[in-house]
Design an enzyme around this catalytic site. Structure first.
Site, PDB file in Angstrom:
ATOM      1  N   HIS A 186       0.664  -1.111  -0.031  1.00 10.79           N
ATOM      2  CA  HIS A 186      -0.145  -0.142  -0.110  1.00 10.79           C
ATOM      3  C   HIS A 186       0.853   1.398   0.017  1.00 10.79           C
ATOM      4  O   HIS A 186       2.137   1.058   0.309  1.00 10.79           O
ATOM      5  CB  HIS A 186      -0.930   0.023   1.207  1.00 10.79           C
ATOM      6  CG  HIS A 186      -2.041  -0.955   1.232  1.00 10.79           C
ATOM      7  ND1 HIS A 186      -2.152  -1.827   2.346  1.00 10.79           N
ATOM      8  CD2 HIS A 186      -2.991  -1.254   0.341  1.00 10.79           C
ATOM      9  CE1 HIS A 186      -3.298  -2.497   1.904  1.00 10.79           C
ATOM     10  NE2 HIS A 186      -3.773  -2.048   1.025  1.00 10.79           N
ATOM     11  N   CYS A 290      -2.539   0.294   9.958  1.00 11.04           N
ATOM     12  CA  CYS A 290      -3.833  -0.751   9.460  1.00 11.04           C
ATOM     13  C   CYS A 290      -4.579  -1.328  10.530  1.00 11.04           C
ATOM     14  O   CYS A 290      -5.782  -1.662  10.216  1.00 11.04           O
ATOM     15  CB  CYS A 290      -3.195  -1.785   8.647  1.00 11.04           C
ATOM     16  SG  CYS A 290      -2.095  -3.056   9.632  1.00 11.04           S
TER      17      CYS A 290
HETATM   18  C1  CIR Z   1      -3.861  -7.759   3.035  1.00  9.06           C
HETATM   19  O1  CIR Z   1      -2.936  -8.356   2.193  1.00  9.06           O
HETATM   20  O2  CIR Z   1      -4.835  -7.274   2.573  1.00  9.06           O
HETATM   21  C2  CIR Z   1      -3.495  -7.885   4.486  1.00  9.06           C
HETATM   22  N1  CIR Z   1      -2.784  -9.121   4.774  1.00  9.06           N
HETATM   23  C3  CIR Z   1      -2.754  -6.741   4.864  1.00  9.06           C
HETATM   24  C4  CIR Z   1      -3.256  -5.645   4.976  1.00  9.06           C
HETATM   25  C5  CIR Z   1      -2.502  -4.449   5.758  1.00  9.06           C
HETATM   26  N2  CIR Z   1      -3.205  -3.224   5.644  1.00  9.06           N
HETATM   27  C6  CIR Z   1      -2.808  -2.079   5.584  1.00  9.06           C
HETATM   28  O3  CIR Z   1      -1.549  -1.740   5.736  1.00  9.06           O
HETATM   29  N3  CIR Z   1      -3.571  -1.065   5.358  1.00  9.06           N
END
Ligand code: CIR
Length: 299
Positions: A186, A290
């Site tokens: 991201h 997150c």
């Molecule tokens: C994903 O791949 O969507 C999750 N395992 C990790 C998401 C992390 N989200 C974030 O940093 N906003």
């Protein structure tokens, strides 16, 4: 609208961790210890609540959504006015880029509706001008002036255009996030805001490409004198993602080189630095921002 008062958060949404977190999406498959992950997440929420000064709105886990603890991707909170930094926040539910994660959004919306009934929860449309919209909150960075939206494998231009339309009072700027090593998920995996004038950025190829792209996006825009952004580079990518809450900054524990750089910046800005070990969540590509959606509940 540039102001540090945007960072005076006093409320947050968090989500419980599902036992199925061990099956979370991962860029590089690793085995996760659910007990450690749960303990780390609990310490995160405790620190967050102590800095906010109030309990977070907690959404129940959904075992059919292993990644649901990463609530930032399901909803964004942005200022509800461009001129008045005491006017509160508005929520926009997203449409996560990974199909496996789309089921996370409805419960988060319900939880906000229940608690913040007086405020609008907008929804990202499914389509914009005939194209499907995809958006992860991890690609949305409010730096106190601009709403940056990273174009990644999870977020597309149609979503950026839809966001500009539903948030006409905010300057929404798309920016390409490119990482030839394939280790960036991201926009906020590479950068986060310390305040309205200071961004942290990963001191690697992807971070520098992002920096160039952000500079180009701003070319030709009217930037008020004195509101230029200063970038502080950190050697560990995971440490480019911090939480800023009132006079506090929270970073990942265990990265001494990045920590001394961030410590120095915090001391210059009069901020208190805290560290948290979130290593088990980082295995599933989760950084600090997150696991929460920060906002100001009071006017
Ligand atoms: C994903 O791949 O969507 C999750 N395992 C990790 C998401 C992390 N989200 C974030 O940093 N906003």
């Amino acid at each position: 609208m540039t102001s540090n008062r945007w960072f005076d958060y006093d409320a947050a949404i968090v989500r419980d961790m599902a036992q199925s977190f061990i099956h979370a999406l991962m860029m590089h498959k690793q085995s996760i210890c659910i007990e450690t992950a749960t303990r780390q997440k609990k310490a995160y929420v405790e620190l967050l609540e102590s800095l906010l000064g109030s309990p977070a709105v907690s959404v129940q886990a959904d075992e059919s959504c292993p990644d649901c603890v990463f609530v930032e991707d399901a909803v964004i909170a942005v200022p509800s006015s461009s001129t008045d930094d005491s006017s509160g926040f508005v929520f926009v539910t997203t449409r996560p880029g990974a199909e496996e994660r789309r089921g996370e959004v409805a419960a988060v919306k319900d939880a906000i509706d229940k608690v913040q009934g007086q405020w609008a929860v907008l929804e990202l449309p499914l389509h914009h001008e005939g194209e499907r919209c995809f958006l992860d909150g991890g690609d949305v960075l409010f730096d106190g002036g601009f709403l940056w939206v990273g174009l990644t494998s999870r977020t597309n231009l149609a979503a950026v255009r839809a966001l500009s339309q539903i948030l006409p009072w905010l300057p929404v700027l798309p920016v390409a996030v490119e990482d030839s090593s394939g280790s960036t998920l991201h926009l906020k995996s590479l950068t986060s805001a310390i305040d309205a004038k200071h961004l942290l950025m990963a001191d690697n190829e992807a971070g520098h490409r992002l920096h160039d792209a952000m500079r180009k996006s701003k070319e030709g825009l009217e930037i008020k004198e004195g509101s230029e952004i200063k970038v502080t580079w950190v050697p560990d990518q995971l440490c480019a993602n911090v939480l800023r809450i009132k006079g506090h900054v929270v970073m990942q524990e265990g990265y001494p080189s990045s920590q001394s750089i961030i410590e120095q910046l915090c001391s210059e800005l009069g901020l208190t630095l805290h560290t948290l070990n979130m290593s088990e969540l980082a295995k599933a590509d989760g950084a600090l921002t997150c696991c929460s959606v920060l906002f100001k509940s009071r006017k």
